[in-house]
Design a protein around this motif. Structure first.
Motif, PDB file in Angstrom:
ATOM      1  N   GLN A  84       0.827  -1.188   0.000  1.00  0.00           N
ATOM      2  CA  GLN A  84       0.000   0.000   0.000  1.00  0.00           C
ATOM      3  C   GLN A  84       0.866   1.244   0.000  1.00  0.00           C
ATOM      4  N   THR A  85       0.787   2.001  -1.094  1.00  0.00           N
ATOM      5  CA  THR A  85       1.583   3.211  -1.263  1.00  0.00           C
ATOM      6  C   THR A  85       0.724   4.234  -1.976  1.00  0.00           C
ATOM      7  N   ALA A  86       1.349   5.340  -2.363  1.00  0.00           N
ATOM      8  CA  ALA A  86       0.615   6.346  -3.133  1.00  0.00           C
ATOM      9  C   ALA A  86       0.141   5.785  -4.455  1.00  0.00           C
ATOM     10  N   ASP A  87       0.808   4.720  -4.938  1.00  0.00           N
ATOM     11  CA  ASP A  87       0.401   4.097  -6.197  1.00  0.00           C
ATOM     12  C   ASP A  87      -0.632   2.995  -5.975  1.00  0.00           C
ATOM     13  N   ARG A  88      -0.607   2.361  -4.817  1.00  0.00           N
ATOM     14  CA  ARG A  88      -1.535   1.285  -4.467  1.00  0.00           C
ATOM     15  C   ARG A  88      -2.279   1.736  -3.212  1.00  0.00           C
ATOM     16  N   LYS A  89      -3.359   2.463  -3.397  1.00  0.00           N
ATOM     17  CA  LYS A  89      -3.954   3.174  -2.269  1.00  0.00           C
ATOM     18  C   LYS A  89      -4.965   2.358  -1.475  1.00  0.00           C
ATOM     19  N   THR A  90      -5.406   1.256  -2.013  1.00  0.00           N
ATOM     20  CA  THR A  90      -6.416   0.459  -1.313  1.00  0.00           C
ATOM     21  C   THR A  90      -5.837  -0.893  -0.928  1.00  0.00           C
ATOM     22  N   ALA A  91      -6.106  -1.298   0.328  1.00  0.00           N
ATOM     23  CA  ALA A  91      -5.604  -2.578   0.812  1.00  0.00           C
ATOM     24  C   ALA A  91      -6.647  -3.232   1.715  1.00  0.00           C
ATOM     25  N   ILE A  92      -6.588  -4.544   1.764  1.00  0.00           N
ATOM     26  CA  ILE A  92      -7.456  -5.330   2.650  1.00  0.00           C
ATOM     27  C   ILE A  92      -6.577  -6.079   3.631  1.00  0.00           C
ATOM     28  N   SER A  93      -6.965  -6.037   4.897  1.00  0.00           N
ATOM     29  CA  SER A  93      -6.251  -6.774   5.938  1.00  0.00           C
ATOM     30  C   SER A  93      -7.152  -7.871   6.489  1.00  0.00           C
ATOM     31  N   LEU A  94      -6.627  -9.068   6.542  1.00  0.00           N
ATOM     32  CA  LEU A  94      -7.311 -10.199   7.165  1.00  0.00           C
ATOM     33  C   LEU A  94      -6.494 -10.607   8.385  1.00  0.00           C
ATOM     34  N   TYR A  95      -7.170 -10.838   9.505  1.00  0.00           N
ATOM     35  CA  TYR A  95      -6.399 -11.080  10.708  1.00  0.00           C
ATOM     36  C   TYR A  95      -7.189 -11.910  11.704  1.00  0.00           C
ATOM     37  N   GLY A  96      -6.463 -12.407  12.672  1.00  0.00           N
ATOM     38  CA  GLY A  96      -7.065 -13.068  13.817  1.00  0.00           C
ATOM     39  C   GLY A  96      -6.666 -12.330  15.076  1.00  0.00           C
ATOM     40  N   SER A 140      -1.679   9.619   2.822  1.00  0.00           N
ATOM     41  CA  SER A 140      -0.409  10.315   2.636  1.00  0.00           C
ATOM     42  C   SER A 140       0.695   9.356   3.049  1.00  0.00           C
ATOM     43  N   PRO A 141       1.976   9.709   2.818  1.00  0.00           N
ATOM     44  CA  PRO A 141       3.054   8.799   3.218  1.00  0.00           C
ATOM     45  C   PRO A 141       3.025   8.438   4.691  1.00  0.00           C
ATOM     46  N   GLY A 142       2.406   9.279   5.539  1.00  0.00           N
ATOM     47  CA  GLY A 142       2.405   8.974   6.964  1.00  0.00           C
ATOM     48  C   GLY A 142       1.045   8.702   7.560  1.00  0.00           C
ATOM     49  N   LEU A 143      -0.008   8.606   6.708  1.00  0.00           N
ATOM     50  CA  LEU A 143      -1.353   8.485   7.267  1.00  0.00           C
ATOM     51  C   LEU A 143      -2.236   7.609   6.387  1.00  0.00           C
ATOM     52  N   GLU A 196       8.325   4.735   3.814  1.00  0.00           N
ATOM     53  CA  GLU A 196       7.331   3.864   3.196  1.00  0.00           C
ATOM     54  C   GLU A 196       7.886   2.510   2.787  1.00  0.00           C
ATOM     55  N   ASP A 197       9.165   2.471   2.334  1.00  0.00           N
ATOM     56  CA  ASP A 197       9.734   1.217   1.849  1.00  0.00           C
ATOM     57  C   ASP A 197      10.587   0.512   2.898  1.00  0.00           C
ATOM     58  N   ALA A 198      10.461   0.937   4.183  1.00  0.00           N
ATOM     59  CA  ALA A 198      11.207   0.273   5.247  1.00  0.00           C
ATOM     60  C   ALA A 198      10.674  -1.144   5.467  1.00  0.00           C
ATOM     61  N   PHE A 199      11.560  -2.050   5.908  1.00  0.00           N
ATOM     62  CA  PHE A 199      11.127  -3.427   6.148  1.00  0.00           C
ATOM     63  C   PHE A 199      10.084  -3.489   7.260  1.00  0.00           C
ATOM     64  N   PHE A 200      10.284  -2.736   8.315  1.00  0.00           N
ATOM     65  CA  PHE A 200       9.249  -2.685   9.348  1.00  0.00           C
ATOM     66  C   PHE A 200       8.927  -1.229   9.640  1.00  0.00           C
ATOM     67  N   ARG A 201       7.624  -0.982   9.921  1.00  0.00           N
ATOM     68  CA  ARG A 201       7.143   0.368  10.194  1.00  0.00           C
ATOM     69  C   ARG A 201       6.239   0.341  11.421  1.00  0.00           C
ATOM     70  N   PRO A 202       6.633   0.969  12.495  1.00  0.00           N
ATOM     71  CA  PRO A 202       5.720   1.101  13.631  1.00  0.00           C
ATOM     72  C   PRO A 202       4.577   2.055  13.271  1.00  0.00           C
ATOM     73  N   TYR A 203       3.465   1.909  13.934  1.00  0.00           N
ATOM     74  CA  TYR A 203       2.347   2.822  13.693  1.00  0.00           C
ATOM     75  C   TYR A 203       1.489   2.936  14.940  1.00  0.00           C
ATOM     76  N   LEU A 204       0.707   3.981  14.992  1.00  0.00           N
ATOM     77  CA  LEU A 204      -0.278   4.218  16.038  1.00  0.00           C
ATOM     78  C   LEU A 204      -1.632   4.349  15.384  1.00  0.00           C
ATOM     79  N   LEU A 241      -1.349   6.410  12.047  1.00  0.00           N
ATOM     80  CA  LEU A 241      -0.176   7.245  11.895  1.00  0.00           C
ATOM     81  C   LEU A 241       1.042   6.350  11.690  1.00  0.00           C
ATOM     82  N   LYS A 242       1.623   6.384  10.487  1.00  0.00           N
ATOM     83  CA  LYS A 242       2.727   5.496  10.131  1.00  0.00           C
ATOM     84  C   LYS A 242       4.055   6.204  10.360  1.00  0.00           C
ATOM     85  N   LEU A 243       4.989   5.481  10.940  1.00  0.00           N
ATOM     86  CA  LEU A 243       6.315   6.022  11.232  1.00  0.00           C
ATOM     87  C   LEU A 243       7.339   5.418  10.264  1.00  0.00           C
ATOM     88  N   LEU A 244       8.495   6.022  10.169  1.00  0.00           N
ATOM     89  CA  LEU A 244       9.585   5.598   9.279  1.00  0.00           C
ATOM     90  C   LEU A 244       9.181   5.722   7.806  1.00  0.00           C
TER      91      LEU A 244
END
Length: 488
Positions: free
Chosen positions: A25-37, A69-72, A116-124, A111-114
């Protein structure tokens, strides 16, 4: 329910396989689906199961994410969980039990930190929403027994922190922990409530997969989106780096697909090939790569400019304009085409068609010119040319002008009067006098040879005036002009 997380992960991988063109999910791929448990942990008036993993309640969830945006990001999520508990004999609330189904729908900002192409990104995540509860059960306490059966809708406050792992351009794994505060919710049915309206709440621990969909704009079809492509006009099929620019293995500024020497650093002028001596001939084609030369000689120098490389030139100082052979030495020519090379031709101007000897000189003088070889006579002890001789001399002058290949030998004579020594000098002076006549008529002095024979070769006996008159003379002989021959 305990195997729900593994089942959800498998489902996510299946969806990934079904969408191979999906990217992160980036500025080029703006829509994403998350599946989780998720694992839920209850806390209320009957106590707290927080961080008590034995009391986890498991359930699936789904969210739809939209890049802002890159951070949101904007996230809409839905969860379901069933909380249930029974209190056995001896417990303070013996006989109480509850069975409550909770459905959460939350819309929040992530709120995304670090980078966009980082291997891991913390977020709130802050995601307010609604919680629908459907409760059944029994409450025993305070000397009363209350039957619990009601449905409620509450405003839900949800906050979380998470970590996103970028597995590939198509998939990310995330883990997240957050807490729900469904305001005024009574999940366990206990009528003894706190004044703050958040006495019933729960933790949600989540792990899942995020798959982004869409296709970025990639004008040159090199696999790098235009937004990141620093070389957006790369020709089709050319290999590019992560910035979308053609590969340049030798780092010489010439892309590999245009580089004629892709493993050697060179210059753009040489199509990526090196040219150590800067003579505009690439080293691979340069037979003299360490000496500046000329392209026509495959990069080798030619100091005398004769078209033969110095390394092959056996005559390196040939004058400019000289025709040379393959060794750089002057060609031996035959300028007058008489069959005698110029280097041995003593008569290089012989008219075409003339018969010549080994020196390149004609074999015979023109007979008409030979007829002009008439002697002229002098007075006794005189070197003065008689006017009556001018006509004869002028004809010979013209013959010399008409035949530049001829020269003229002038031979002086004297009669027997006087000593031999005197007569020798007199004959030489007579020949010199006639030569001056010719040179006065613009005949090259080099073409006039003189000599004196004194009284040694009389034309008639010196016994009479008539005989002596015939001996006071100058004779002429036309010859072929040899410029290299010494002239007296």
């Amino acid at each position: 329910m305990k195997h729900l997380l593994a089942t959800t992960t498998a489902l996510g991988l299946t969806l990934l396989a079904a969408a191979p063109r999906a990217q992160g999910q980036t500025a080029d791929r703006k829509t994403a689906i998350s599946l989780y448990g998720s694992a839920f942990q209850y806390k209320g008036n009957f106590g707290s199961d927080y961080w008590n993993w034995a009391e986890n309640k498991y359930s699936p969830g789904i969210s739809i994410n939209r890049y802002l945006s890159p951070g949101l990001d904007l996230a809409l999520s839905g969860n379901y969980v069933k909380f249930e508990k029974s209190f056995a004999a001896g417990a303070p609330n013996y006989g109480s039990n509850f069975n409550t189904n909770v459905v959460n729908v939350n819309l929040g900002l992530k709120l995304k930190l670090l980078k966009e192409d980082a291997f891991f990104r913390p977020y709130l995540l802050a995601a307010p929403g609604v919680a629908f509860t459907s409760r059944e059960g029994t409450f025993n306490g305070n000397g009363q027994s209350i039957n619990l059966d009601n449905d409620e809708l509450q405003f839900d406050l949800f906050g979380a922190a998470g970590l996103n792992f970028r597995l590939s351009d198509g998939v990310a794994l995330f883990v997240q922990t957050g807490q729900h505060f469904p305001l005024s919710a009574n999940i366990d049915g206990n009528p003894n409530r706190d004044d703050n309206s958040i006495d019933d709440r729960y933790l949600q621990h989540t792990a899942g997969l995020t798959i982004a969909f869409g296709k970025p704009k990639d004008t040159d079809q090199d696999g790098v989106p235009d937004r990141k492509d620093k070389c957006p006009d790369t020709p089709s099929g050319v290999q590019v780096d992560e910035n979308g620019c053609p590969l340049d293995g030798d780092k010489d500024g010439v892309p590999d697909y245009q580089d004629k020497c892709p493993t050697e650093a060179g210059t753009a002028a040489m199509e990526g090939c090196p040219d150590r001596d800067n003579d505009s001939v690439r080293d691979g084609d340069d037979e003299c790569p360490d000496q500046a030369g000329v392209p026509a000689l495959r990069g080798c120098p030619d100091a005398d400019g004769d078209g033969v490389a110095d390394k092959n030139d056996k005559c390196p100082d040939t004058p400019a304009g000289t025709q040379v052979d393959a060794n750089g030495c002057p060609l031996v020519l035959d300028s007058d085409n008489d069959g005698v090379k110029d280097d041995v031709d003593k008569c290089p101007g012989t008219p075409a068609g003339s018969r010549v000897d080994a020196n390149g000189c004609p074999l015979e003088i023109d007979p008409a010119v030979r007829q002009l070889e008439q002697p002229i006579r002098f007075e006794t002890n005189s070197t003065v040319i008689k006017r009556t001789s001018y006509g004869t001399l002028n004809k010979m002058v013209q013959a010399l002008k008409d035949h530049p290949e001829y020269s003229l030998r002038i031979i002086g004579h004297a009669d027997s009067r006087g000593t031999d020594e005197y007569n020798q000098g007199l004959s030489e002076r007579r020949a010199g006098s006639v030569k001056r006549y010719f040179t006065g008529k613009q005949v090259d002095p080099a073409r006039i040879t003189t000599e004196g024979r004194g009284e040694s070769e009389p034309a008639a006996p010196n016994t009479s005036k008539t005989g002596m008159s015939q001996n006071r003379r100058v004779e002429f002989k036309f010859e072929f002009y040899i410029p290299s021959a010494p002239q007296p």
